[in-house]
Design a protein around this motif. Structure first.
Motif, mmCIF file in Angstrom:
data_model
loop_
_atom_site.group_PDB
_atom_site.id
_atom_site.type_symbol
_atom_site.label_atom_id
_atom_site.label_comp_id
_atom_site.label_asym_id
_atom_site.label_seq_id
_atom_site.Cartn_x
_atom_site.Cartn_y
_atom_site.Cartn_z
ATOM 1 N N UNK A 85 -21.730 46.820 40.512
ATOM 2 C CA UNK A 85 -23.064 47.415 40.546
ATOM 3 C C UNK A 85 -23.850 46.880 41.741
ATOM 4 N N UNK A 86 -24.727 47.705 42.282
ATOM 5 C CA UNK A 86 -25.583 47.266 43.390
ATOM 6 C C UNK A 86 -26.946 46.814 42.885
ATOM 7 N N UNK A 87 -27.092 46.706 41.566
ATOM 8 C CA UNK A 87 -28.371 46.312 40.982
ATOM 9 C C UNK A 87 -28.373 44.835 40.609
ATOM 10 N N UNK A 88 -29.535 44.241 40.744
ATOM 11 C CA UNK A 88 -29.774 42.874 40.293
ATOM 12 C C UNK A 88 -30.890 42.940 39.252
ATOM 13 N N UNK A 89 -30.605 42.399 38.058
ATOM 14 C CA UNK A 89 -31.558 42.491 36.961
ATOM 15 C C UNK A 89 -32.371 41.203 36.844
ATOM 16 N N UNK A 90 -33.693 41.363 36.724
ATOM 17 C CA UNK A 90 -34.585 40.224 36.563
ATOM 18 C C UNK A 90 -35.457 40.452 35.323
ATOM 19 N N UNK A 91 -35.684 39.389 34.567
ATOM 20 C CA UNK A 91 -36.604 39.468 33.438
ATOM 21 C C UNK A 91 -38.020 39.210 33.942
ATOM 22 N N UNK A 92 -38.855 40.240 33.882
ATOM 23 C CA UNK A 92 -40.242 40.136 34.317
ATOM 24 C C UNK A 92 -41.137 40.575 33.162
ATOM 25 N N UNK A 93 -41.708 39.590 32.479
ATOM 26 C CA UNK A 93 -42.470 39.890 31.271
ATOM 27 C C UNK A 93 -43.679 40.782 31.537
ATOM 28 N N UNK A 94 -44.176 40.759 32.753
ATOM 29 C CA UNK A 94 -45.338 41.590 33.052
ATOM 30 C C UNK A 94 -45.001 43.072 32.950
ATOM 31 N N UNK A 95 -43.716 43.414 32.972
ATOM 32 C CA UNK A 95 -43.304 44.809 32.868
ATOM 33 C C UNK A 95 -42.960 45.225 31.436
ATOM 34 N N UNK A 96 -43.183 44.308 30.489
ATOM 35 C CA UNK A 96 -42.893 44.645 29.094
ATOM 36 C C UNK A 96 -43.848 45.718 28.579
ATOM 37 N N UNK A 97 -43.315 46.712 27.908
ATOM 38 C CA UNK A 97 -44.113 47.736 27.233
ATOM 39 C C UNK A 97 -43.756 47.685 25.749
ATOM 40 N N UNK A 98 -44.692 47.344 24.878
ATOM 41 C CA UNK A 98 -44.394 47.229 23.445
ATOM 42 C C UNK A 98 -43.825 48.523 22.874
ATOM 43 N N UNK A 99 -42.843 48.382 22.004
ATOM 44 C CA UNK A 99 -42.188 49.567 21.444
ATOM 45 C C UNK A 99 -41.461 49.197 20.161
ATOM 46 N N UNK A 100 -41.168 50.198 19.369
ATOM 47 C CA UNK A 100 -40.370 50.048 18.161
ATOM 48 C C UNK A 100 -39.216 51.036 18.220
ATOM 49 N N UNK A 101 -38.041 50.604 17.754
ATOM 50 C CA UNK A 101 -36.882 51.493 17.633
ATOM 51 C C UNK A 101 -36.572 51.650 16.153
ATOM 52 N N UNK A 102 -36.639 52.869 15.676
ATOM 53 C CA UNK A 102 -36.376 53.166 14.275
ATOM 54 C C UNK A 102 -34.983 53.771 14.151
ATOM 55 N N UNK A 103 -34.097 53.100 13.406
ATOM 56 C CA UNK A 103 -32.728 53.578 13.279
ATOM 57 C C UNK A 103 -32.269 53.599 11.838
ATOM 58 N N UNK A 104 -31.332 54.502 11.549
ATOM 59 C CA UNK A 104 -30.855 54.671 10.176
ATOM 60 C C UNK A 104 -29.944 53.537 9.721
ATOM 61 N N UNK A 105 -29.333 52.831 10.657
ATOM 62 C CA UNK A 105 -28.441 51.724 10.302
ATOM 63 C C UNK A 105 -28.681 50.592 11.286
ATOM 64 N N UNK A 106 -27.687 49.742 11.492
ATOM 65 C CA UNK A 106 -27.824 48.675 12.476
ATOM 66 C C UNK A 106 -27.662 49.254 13.875
ATOM 67 N N UNK A 107 -28.123 48.549 14.922
ATOM 68 C CA UNK A 107 -28.031 49.075 16.286
ATOM 69 C C UNK A 107 -26.612 49.495 16.651
ATOM 70 N N UNK A 108 -26.502 50.671 17.249
ATOM 71 C CA UNK A 108 -25.204 51.250 17.578
ATOM 72 C C UNK A 108 -25.129 52.715 17.206
ATOM 73 N N UNK A 109 -26.025 53.139 16.330
ATOM 74 C CA UNK A 109 -26.108 54.554 15.987
ATOM 75 C C UNK A 109 -24.846 55.113 15.376
#
Length: 591
Positions: free
Chosen positions: A105-129
């Motif tokens: 990959x040509x991407x470098x991932x950085x954790x930048x908390x200032x870019x956090x947008x609060x959200x909720x994920x509602x799923x019928x089972x455990x993560x993985x769908x």
């Protein structure tokens, strides 16, 4: 799953969150990753093999990809998805993958908390769908590396399971385990609410929005309410990752915003200024993202049959439900009889039950000419049960999916295709399935250009060939595998008005949801987004592009709103300063 009556959810318990994602499969997981502050930049050590794209990336290398002009970056790119952002993100993660290369990959991932947008994920089972519900012994169509999500290599979590250099496909069990572990490794658990069933998503009218008052934008208050409701639902379980939901949201909302005002000495006027900035910029998360307000209702299933209702408001709703909720049906007589099924998983259950299916059983009828039907054929043959395989197309139809699969990577599917072409039932009007057949594989018989007319209670199936001849066969089980449809019953008109053709039901292939190709926002509904199979991206490799488009859109809107709020604060301070100067400077202000 039973649905709650609309009146059973008290309206005065609703809370507001900036983004609600419906669906916790790979689409929702990837979007959560991007909204949680994980930010992609061009890796300074990487060189993309596409010189034009690489030059564009170099021009804005100081900016994260989520803040760049995606339409500009997508120009001239070609790939196996109809969504340009999906092609862009894929070539950034897997450059020249379609040419057989495994470039990093040509991407470098950085954790930048200032870019956090609060959200909720509602799923019928455990993560993985839906991956948790698939028959676990099959192999995926895509290579294992194409199933991975940003930040965690698939091979790192499945060491020792590589099958061969040329064929590194995975089983659904391996993939579902990868997604579940991914959420934990990336620290995303606080965003996920498992075992939740959404029953209604409605756009509120302006008059209803106004009745919510200022509390609508009180971030701490609204998310504390959400936490209390879901913590109550999970009070007997500590593994669902809901503890700290609000702290994770509210703290990261404040991060970066408070830092903007941490300079110079602090006086009363400065402290008042800082207080205004914190309040207004934090509320700007909601106001900046808002294109209206949505009411999301449903229930969470606990142990046993306990259902706890919930209701919350959302500034934005993302549809990431996939397209496997409702199997397509033939619509013929007897399709609801107990020996007729619509899932490969049902076949797996039948063959695992001792004595239910075996070499002495009547044939299993498989209807359909796609990969699910081929999976059913292979599973049945592996358990030494004979197969009758009926489908509407000619065996040599160029539109069959098998024509698009390389033989070296998919030998088992080409084995099925070979039988479909060579082991055809005699064209003469013979109705006895026990008669001799020219098949080289006595346990398999192909019926191209056949349609099913009915299923009888005595387990006989009536089919008609292209020459009009009727054929009747006694079977032990029927699998109708002719596709699936998304179940958007919780939307107005079951979401049909969102499609490219509003007069037809939503279908991932024939009638996907009509979206802006760069933001993935529904053209018919501002503030409502769709991704994955709902917009035509059926492979994990490409559905990740929806996460990039949505994150890019929401971050730009949030940035615009924060800048607008700062301007308003500056203007108000100017007005206050002029008032103090007009009163002779009395009041204890700074000289």
């Amino acid at each position: 799953m039973p649905l709650l009556e609309e009146g059973s959810v008290p309206r005065d318990c609703t809370q507001t969150v900036p983004v609600v994602i419906i669906g916790n499969g790979p689409s929702g997981i990837c979007l959560s990753y991007l909204l949680s502050g994980y930010t992609p930049y061009l890796d300074p050590m990487a060189v993309h093999p596409n010189p034009i794209l690489y030059r564009k990336l170099q021009e804005a290398k100081q900016l994260p990809i989520t803040e760049q002009d995606l339409e500009f970056l997508c120009e001239g790119l070609e790939g196996r998805s109809g969504n340009p952002v999906a092609v862009l993100f894929d070539t950034l993660l897997h450059p020249n993958a379609d040419l057989g290369f495994e470039f990093p990959s040509v991407l470098q991932w950085r954790m930048e908390k200032k870019h956090n947008i609060p959200h909720l994920i509602l799923g019928k089972a455990t993560p993985g769908g839906a991956w948790h519900a698939m028959e676990g012994s099959m192999l995926t169509i895509s290579l294992g590396v194409w199933m991975e999500l940003p930040g965690v290599n698939y091979k790192d979590l499945t060491s020792g399971k590589r099958r061969s250099v040329s064929n590194d496909r995975a089983t659904p069990d391996e993939i579902s385990s990868y997604y579940k572990n991914y959420v934990k490794l990336m620290g995303l658990q606080k965003n996920f609410v498992d075992n939740t069933y959404v029953t209604s998503v409605q756009k509120l009218h302006r008059s209803h929005e106004k009745t919510l008052g200022n509390d609508k934008y009180t971030v701490n208050g609204q998310l504390n309410g959400v936490k209390k409701r879901f913590d109550y639902s999970n009070k007997n379980s500590t593994d669902n990752g809901q503890n700290g939901l609000v702290n994770g949201f509210s703290n990261e909302l404040q991060n970066g915003m408070e830092n903007n005002s941490r300079s110079g000495d602090i006086g009363e006027e400065d402290e008042d200024k800082r207080g205004k900035e914190r309040v207004r910029e934090s509320t700007g998360v909601s106001q900046g993202l808002s294109q209206g307000l949505w009411e999301v209702r449903g229930y969470q299933q606990l142990q046993g049959d306990t259902h706890v209702p919930f209701s919350l408001f959302a500034e934005n709703v993302v549809l990431a439900t996939g397209a496997s909720d409702s199997p397509a049906r033939l619509g013929v007589e007897g399709e609801d009889l107990p020996y007729v099924f619509h899932s490969v998983r049902d076949l797996g259950v039948a063959v695992s039950c001792h004595g239910k299916l075996g070499s002495s059983s009547d044939p299993v009828l498989v209807v359909g000419a796609g990969l699910s039907a081929a999976d059913a054929v292979l599973c049945t043959l592996n358990h030494r049960v004979s197969v009758l395989h009926a489908f509407r197309k000619r065996a040599d139809d160029p539109g069959l999916i098998f024509k698009q699969l390389p033989k070296t990577l998919y030998p088992e599917y080409h084995r099925v295709y070979h039988m479909m072409c060579s082991q055809v039932y005699p064209a003469s009007p013979v109705a006895n399935p026990t008669s001799s057949s020219p098949s080289l594989f006595p346990d398999y018989t192909s019926f191209p250009e056949h349609c099913v007319l009915s299923f009888q209670p005595d387990m006989h199936c009536v089919m008609r060939g292209s020459n009009g001849v009727l054929r009747v066969f006694k079977v032990s089980m029927v699998l109708v595998l002719i596709g699936t449809y998304p179940n958007l019953f919780f939307l107005k008109e079951q979401g049909q008005y969102l499609g490219l053709d509003p007069s037809r039901p939503i279908s991932c292939r024939q009638n996907p949801i009509d979206i802006n190709p760069y933001t993935f926002e529904c053209n018919a509904e501002p503030g409502l987004f769709a991704m994955g199979p709902l917009v035509g991206d059926n492979f994990v490799r490409f559905l990740k592009g929806g996460a990039l488009g949505i994150a890019n859109c929401l971050r730009k809107r949030l940035k615009q709103r924060i800048e607008k709020n700062r301007k308003l604060i500056t203007e108000e301070e100017g007005c206050g300063r002029r008032e103090r100067e007009g009163s002779g400077g009395r009041g204890g202000g700074f000289v």
